[in-house]
Design a protein around this motif. Structure first.
Motif, short mmCIF file in Angstrom:
data_model
loop_
_atom_site.label_atom_id
_atom_site.label_comp_id
_atom_site.label_asym_id
_atom_site.label_seq_id
_atom_site.Cartn_x
_atom_site.Cartn_y
_atom_site.Cartn_z
N GLY A 49 4.69 12.70 35.52
CA GLY A 49 4.32 11.20 34.90
C GLY A 49 3.06 10.76 35.66
N THR A 50 2.86 9.50 35.56
CA THR A 50 1.47 9.00 36.06
C THR A 50 1.72 8.60 37.47
OG1 THR A 50 1.61 6.98 35.20
CG2 THR A 50 0.36 8.52 34.04
N HIS A 78 9.68 16.53 46.33
CA HIS A 78 9.78 15.56 45.63
C HIS A 78 8.86 14.79 44.91
CE1 HIS A 78 13.69 15.31 47.68
NE2 HIS A 78 13.49 16.05 48.79
N GLU A 79 9.09 13.88 43.80
CA GLU A 79 7.71 13.20 43.32
C GLU A 79 8.27 12.04 42.90
OE1 GLU A 79 4.33 13.92 40.00
OE2 GLU A 79 5.66 15.70 40.47
N ARG A 80 7.38 10.95 42.80
CA ARG A 80 7.77 9.74 42.19
C ARG A 80 7.23 9.67 40.88
NH1 ARG A 80 8.19 4.78 44.88
NH2 ARG A 80 7.10 5.75 46.87
N ILE A 81 8.21 9.40 40.06
CA ILE A 81 7.64 9.29 38.73
C ILE A 81 8.50 7.98 37.88
CG2 ILE A 81 8.26 10.48 36.42
CD1 ILE A 81 8.39 13.20 37.85
N ASN A 82 7.80 7.12 37.69
CA ASN A 82 8.05 5.89 36.99
C ASN A 82 8.83 5.03 37.98
OD1 ASN A 82 6.73 6.70 34.55
ND2 ASN A 82 8.54 7.66 33.83
N LYS A 113 3.44 12.87 52.51
CA LYS A 113 3.00 12.42 51.42
C LYS A 113 1.72 12.72 50.76
CE LYS A 113 3.27 8.31 48.22
NZ LYS A 113 3.25 6.81 48.26
N ILE A 114 1.56 13.19 49.45
CA ILE A 114 0.50 13.52 48.97
C ILE A 114 0.13 12.49 47.83
CG2 ILE A 114 -1.22 15.20 48.15
CD1 ILE A 114 0.83 17.39 49.02
N VAL A 148 -3.51 4.87 41.45
CA VAL A 148 -2.58 5.96 41.84
C VAL A 148 -2.19 6.97 40.53
CG1 VAL A 148 -0.25 6.38 43.00
CG2 VAL A 148 -1.81 4.71 43.83
N GLU A 149 -2.39 8.11 40.65
CA GLU A 149 -1.66 9.08 39.52
C GLU A 149 -0.75 9.92 39.96
OE1 GLU A 149 -6.00 9.58 37.06
OE2 GLU A 149 -5.53 11.00 38.58
N ARG A 150 -0.49 10.25 41.08
CA ARG A 150 0.53 11.10 41.55
C ARG A 150 0.91 10.98 42.96
NH1 ARG A 150 0.51 17.60 40.14
NH2 ARG A 150 2.67 17.81 40.25
N GLU A 151 2.30 11.01 43.10
CA GLU A 151 2.79 10.77 44.40
C GLU A 151 3.85 12.15 44.60
OE1 GLU A 151 3.24 6.36 45.56
OE2 GLU A 151 3.66 6.56 43.38
#
Length: 853
Positions: free
Chosen positions: A807-808, A375-379, A281-282, A294-297
């Motif tokens: 997203g953020t 993969h990315e967490r968005i909202n 995870k980054i 947190v801005e990006r995951e």
């Protein structure tokens, strides 16, 4: 360069070590449609076939091209394996108390080091999924700040921190200007310190020194490894084990590929690769305010290996993620229950049936069955993008070991920046980068000329200009590299120091590939061969241009290496430490200028200037080779033909420093306006009772003067408990405080003084360099929170594009649950990687997931 237009095969394909993700020697390799195509007309050469050895990587044009070539390569390997199975010359899986036979003789014991489920050693190096830490019920909770900051009385009345800081030390890196991630960072001004402590990111206000205190904390999901801090952002790397909350788990199928008559890819094969699979995870956070945001995951499948930062461009190197189902399982019966051998026709029919079922199943696969997806967490939702197929590079068939190396690049200042990089089939072991070049080194095992087993390393070179990661060339070097300091690049010349182990007595080391016949390694040795080589790109092939004679004596291994401008320095050791000075001004004609033999060996060499080296290592008895202690040395190498040791600082009693094995724990800094440098290293004394301290030295080119030790030993009694709730400062009684050691030291300077900040698992002490006996400030840290905090996202669906809309990101929770100093941690021992009790804590601060499968 066209994608996969050159098909060059490696010397002597060995199926047991062959890459599942490499491609066959066809010219088409499938069409460009979404489904691709499978071409089975060009099988991989059988074992024993001699063909040219190259390492050149070839880029995929699209996902259809990639899929078609994966199918073709897997089929070719199955065809070759089928030939061996018919002859009884390759191990098959256990079936009916009978193993595959070799030469007609049943092998009842089976292979001792053979992974029967895949036909090759485990690729990802990941530990079993059962060893993951259970999800915490306190998801998103912020760790408490622990005890309040305490200001010491001795020297505290001094007006410390007059004005703003004028300078500070940074993470010790291999190349100036190329940042490396670490567990402790400062901001650009030196007014804040950022610390990974357990799985929490702490931000400390570090200026003025006497007012140092915790400003905020943020729980990191997973197991935190290390981080960058730059441009008001923190980028934290952590490891998670999928529990169905990153990638959906699939139901176990009753039939699997080639198992109990299964005719297709059953869901079973997802289990080893998704359930319990490691993800890196980054997390990018804005740290300009009083509380991190947190801005990006990002979630990248595989184990975190290394990373580099070039300005605002971060490149993360992740191992693993190639989904290899058990396609090489084969239950072939060579004898009936009474031990009577079946006729060859019946054995052939079994193998043909096994082969045909596999090929039919392979033809039905899609690209998602093979390659990982970012993969990315968005909202609050974890979504996936289309595979980065055009970022994939692969060597010719059967060259690469199992696995995958994913270089993921992004702009840390832009949470919507597209992901870039390069994906190389095969697991890289070592990462080197300067301001313009990235080198991935991967150890490669091959059966060479006359079937003599030899070590060699594959090197892949990428250009880093314009924030891209552009493939340049690949080649081989004999032997293996010790670490990143064994590799360097200057003006297009790759320099590498290697040790080749020789398993057969009196084996003449022959040329390892066809491009170096003019510079063979012709020395005859019984045990080891240490060399420095130079290589340069000729098109997309990295060719050897120069090589030194053997370094050290037979049986010695390289213990440390360093390249400084046009010089190379190598220490080899068994009982003594020959320091070799190598002139690399002419890459085609590297010369050993001189050698110096002394007892002991150096673990790490640090250049003081163009003519002097500062080293840390171990002193040994010159007769017995027994380790007799830690020591620091200075070498004058200004006259390369006559290197000299000018000073040695020997520790007594015996002890150990993290700087012996981790260069980031070695803090060397020259304050503004001074010529002598300051050195800070963690030290653990174990020869006469336990003590953990940060030792501080003043270093010139001819002398090392110890200024003092900042002892943290007494801090541990207040915060470390064993599993029974008893106070214990000793790591072997306590899994939760990990190693009770000082971990890092750093310096911050103003116009009047220099201040030393020492960081341990117990707290942070601040001392003036003028009086290291008095603490200006003490910040107590809570017991490290090692829980694998999970954020329980909602699993999304495929984004359907090359990259999802950024997203953020969903912010992690910031509830104020306190874990004050002295709080007894969860009395349940942390599980080991294999699901058992963890016997000892990790040996390094920022170690990646276990290397053993």
């Amino acid at each position: 360069m066209g994608a996969f237009k050159r098909w060059q095969l490696v010397t002597t394909v060995s199926l047991g070590m062959a890459a599942v993700g490499c491609f066959s020697n066809t010219s088409s390799g499938g069409n460009s449609s979404a489904g691709g195509s499978s071409s089975h007309g060009a099988p991989t050469p059988l074992p024993g076939t001699k063909v040219a050895a190259v390492a050149t990587l070839l880029q995929a044009t699209d996902c259809g091209d990639l899929l078609g070539r994966i199918r073709t390569d897997i089929t070719a390997k199955i065809d070759a394996q089928a030939v061996l199975l018919k002859k009884g010359e390759q191990y098959a899986q256990y079936a009916g108390n009978v193993y595959a036979v070799r030469g007609g003789v049943a092998d009842s014991a089976g292979p001792s080091s053979f992974n029967a489920s895949s036909g090759a050693p485990s690729s990802s190096g990941a530990a079993g999924g059962t060893g993951s830490v259970p999800a915490s019920s306190g998801n998103g909770a912020s760790a408490g700040t622990g005890g309040a900051t305490t200001t010491g009385t001795g020297g505290a009345t001094k007006d410390t921190g007059g004005g703003a800081p004028t300078g500070h030390s940074d993470t010790n890196t291999q190349i100036k200007g190329v940042d490396e991630a670490d567990i402790v960072k400062t901001d650009e001004k030196g007014e804040h310190i950022y610390l990974i402590h357990g799985n929490t990111l702490f931000a400390l206000k570090s200026w003025p020194p006497a007012s140092t205190q915790i400003q905020s904390s943020q729980v990191i999901e997973g197991t935190a490894n290390e981080m960058f801090v730059a441009s008001g952002k923190a980028v934290v790397f952590s490891t998670l084990w999928n529990q169905g909350d990153i990638v959906p788990l699939k139901q176990t199928g009753a039939q699997t590929l080639g198992y109990q008559g299964g005719g297709g890819f059953g869901d079973y094969y997802y289990q080893p690769y998704y359930y319990g699979a490691p993800f890196t995870k980054i997390t990018t956070l804005d740290v300009t305010g009083s509380t991190p945001k947190v801005e990006r995951e990002l979630y990248i499948e595989g184990n975190y290996l290394s990373s580099r930062r070039h300005g605002n461009t971060v490149r993360t190197v992740v191992q693993g993620g190639f989904h290899t189902p058990p396609v090489f399982q084969a239950y072939i019966e060579y004898k009936d229950p009474w031990g009577k051998a079946y006729p060859q026709a019946e054995i052939d029919a079994q193998v043909d049936d096994w082969r045909d079922r596999l090929v039919t199943a392979i033809d039905k696969t899609q690209i998602s069955d093979w390659v990982p997806v970012d993969h990315e967490r968005i909202n609050g939702h974890i979504v996936d993008a289309m595979p980065r197929c055009v970022d994939f590079y692969a060597p010719p068939p059967a060259l690469t070991a199992y696995g995958l190396t994913n270089v993921v690049s992004f702009d840390l200042t832009d949470p919507k920046s597209a992901l870039g990089g390069a994906i190389v089939l095969g697991n890289a072991d070592t990462v080197y980068a300067n301001d313009s070049t990235l080198v991935l080194a991967q150890q490669d095992w091959r059966y060479e000329t006359h079937f003599l087993q030899r070590e060699q390393t594959t090197l892949h070179v990428f250009d880093l200009t314009d924030t891209k990661t552009t493939y340049k060339a690949s080649g081989f070097a004999p032997g293996h590299v010790l670490n990143q300091f064994s590799i360097d690049e200057l003006a297009g010349s790759v320099r590498i120091a290697t040790t080749q182990n020789i398993w057969q007595d009196w084996v003449t080391i022959l040329p390892l590939n066809s491009d170096v016949k003019d510079v063979p390694m012709a020395d005859t040795r019984m045990h080891t061969d240490n060399r420095v080589l130079t290589l340069a790109a000729d098109g997309d092939t990295l060719k050897r241009t120069g090589i030194t004679p053997p370094l050290g004596v037979d049986g010695e291994q390289i213990k440390s290496a360093r390249f400084v401008d046009e010089r190379g320095y190598v220490t080899t050791a068994r009982q003594t430490d020959p320091l070799s000075v190598i002139d690399l001004a002419d890459p085609k004609n590297p010369k050993v200028l001189g050698e110096l033999d002394i007892p002991g060996f150096s673990d790490y060499m640090h250049p003081l200037d163009a003519g002097h080296l500062l080293t840390i290592g171990r002193n040994t008895d010159p007769t017995t080779g027994r380790d007799i202690g830690l020591f620091l040395q200075i070498f004058d190498v200004s006259d390369g033909a006559h290197p000299m040791k000018t000073f040695s600082f020997d520790y007594s009693p015996n002890g150990w420093s993290q700087a012996n094995s981790n260069h980031k724990a070695f803090t060397y800094w020259v304050p503004n306006g001074q010529t002598d440098g300051l050195l800070a290293i963690p030290y653990v004394q174990y020869g006469a009772g336990f003590m953990s301290s940060l030792d501080v030295f003043r270093v010139s080119t001819s002398k090392i003067v110890k200024l003092g030790s900042i002892d943290h030993t007494t801090l541990f009694s207040s915060g470390c408990y064993d599993m029974y709730g008893n106070q214990s400062p000793y790591y072997y009684q306590n899994y939760y405080c990990q190693q009770p050691e000082v971990r890092r030291g750093l310096f911050i300077q103003d116009k009047t003084d220099t201040y030393v900040y020492s960081i341990s698992y117990a707290g942070v002490l601040v001392n003036s360099l003028a009086d290291l006996m008095q603490n200006l400030a003490m910040v107590a840290l809570p017991s490290p929170d090692n829980a694998d905090h999970r954020e329980n996202p909602v699993l999304g669906t495929s984004g359907g594009g090359s990259a999802p809309s950024m997203g953020t990101g969903g912010a992690t929770g910031t509830s104020s649950g306190s874990a004050g100093v002295g709080a007894i941690p969860n009395p349940k021992p942390l599980p080991a990687a294999d699901g058992g009790m963890a016997p000892t804590p990790p040996a390094a601060d920022a170690g990646v997931a276990g290397s053993g499968g």
